[in-house]
Design a protein around this motif. Sequence first.
Motif, PDB file in Angstrom:
ATOM      1  N   MET A 169       0.872  -1.175   0.000  1.00 41.04           N
ATOM      2  CA  MET A 169       0.000   0.000   0.000  1.00 41.04           C
ATOM      3  C   MET A 169       0.905   1.219   0.000  1.00 41.04           C
ATOM      4  N   ALA A 170       0.682   2.091  -0.958  1.00 44.76           N
ATOM      5  CA  ALA A 170       1.538   3.271  -1.099  1.00 44.76           C
ATOM      6  C   ALA A 170       0.780   4.541  -0.730  1.00 44.76           C
ATOM      7  N   ASP A 171       1.552   5.548  -0.377  1.00 46.05           N
ATOM      8  CA  ASP A 171       1.052   6.908  -0.221  1.00 46.05           C
ATOM      9  C   ASP A 171      -0.010   7.097   0.862  1.00 46.05           C
ATOM     10  N   VAL A 172       0.203   6.493   2.023  1.00 47.16           N
ATOM     11  CA  VAL A 172      -0.654   6.791   3.165  1.00 47.16           C
ATOM     12  C   VAL A 172      -0.182   8.150   3.680  1.00 47.16           C
ATOM     13  N   LYS A 173      -1.005   9.158   3.479  1.00 48.39           N
ATOM     14  CA  LYS A 173      -0.604  10.528   3.818  1.00 48.39           C
ATOM     15  C   LYS A 173      -0.763  10.787   5.306  1.00 48.39           C
ATOM     16  N   THR A 174       0.207  11.494   5.861  1.00 50.97           N
ATOM     17  CA  THR A 174       0.186  11.905   7.262  1.00 50.97           C
ATOM     18  C   THR A 174       0.561  13.378   7.324  1.00 50.97           C
TER      19      THR A 174
END
Length: 189
Positions: A169-174
């Motif tokens: 899973m890519a690009d889990v924004k924080t």
Amino acid sequence: MPISNTLKAAAFASIAAMGTFALAAGSPALAHNHKAHSEKSQPNIVEAAQGTGVHGTLVAAVQAAGLVDTLSSPGPFTVFAPTDDAFSALPAGTVDTLLQPANKGQLSTILTYHVVAGRVPAAALSQAIRNNGGSYSFETVAGENLTASFDGHTIVITDGAGRESKVTMADVKTTNGVIHVTDGVFLPG
């Protein structure tokens, strides 16, 4: 060679002050200076990992290594976050041994091997792989290199020990960076 906590803290402070990062010297394609999202509903890296239900071991390791404050700071950071299943796939006893206080330095080195200074979205990493003939090597906060490549359309990260892990899973924004979930734990060579 383990990095001392004092040096690591200084490195993180220096990295946070820079606010930009290129995965390799002279690689403007990956130099990003994105503003951190200020939405209060968005978690920081540690809060996001705590809320997934599949990163309990990673969170425990970050706590044991004393890296919670660093990974909760403004950053930005890119974290390749192994799942609990990834940690379970390590040889029996590895995680328990690393979580012992006597091994804090080694644990910290392994964890910072999963961190890149700056916000590096999957699109930028993918472009760097394509621009470099299908394989792209970059430095982590631990000072060791990882290599990114593709398996079909999936980004694969190869660590210093030659182990391959897929970004699941890519690009889990924080608020202070981005998380890419991996199915393996990176180990320095």
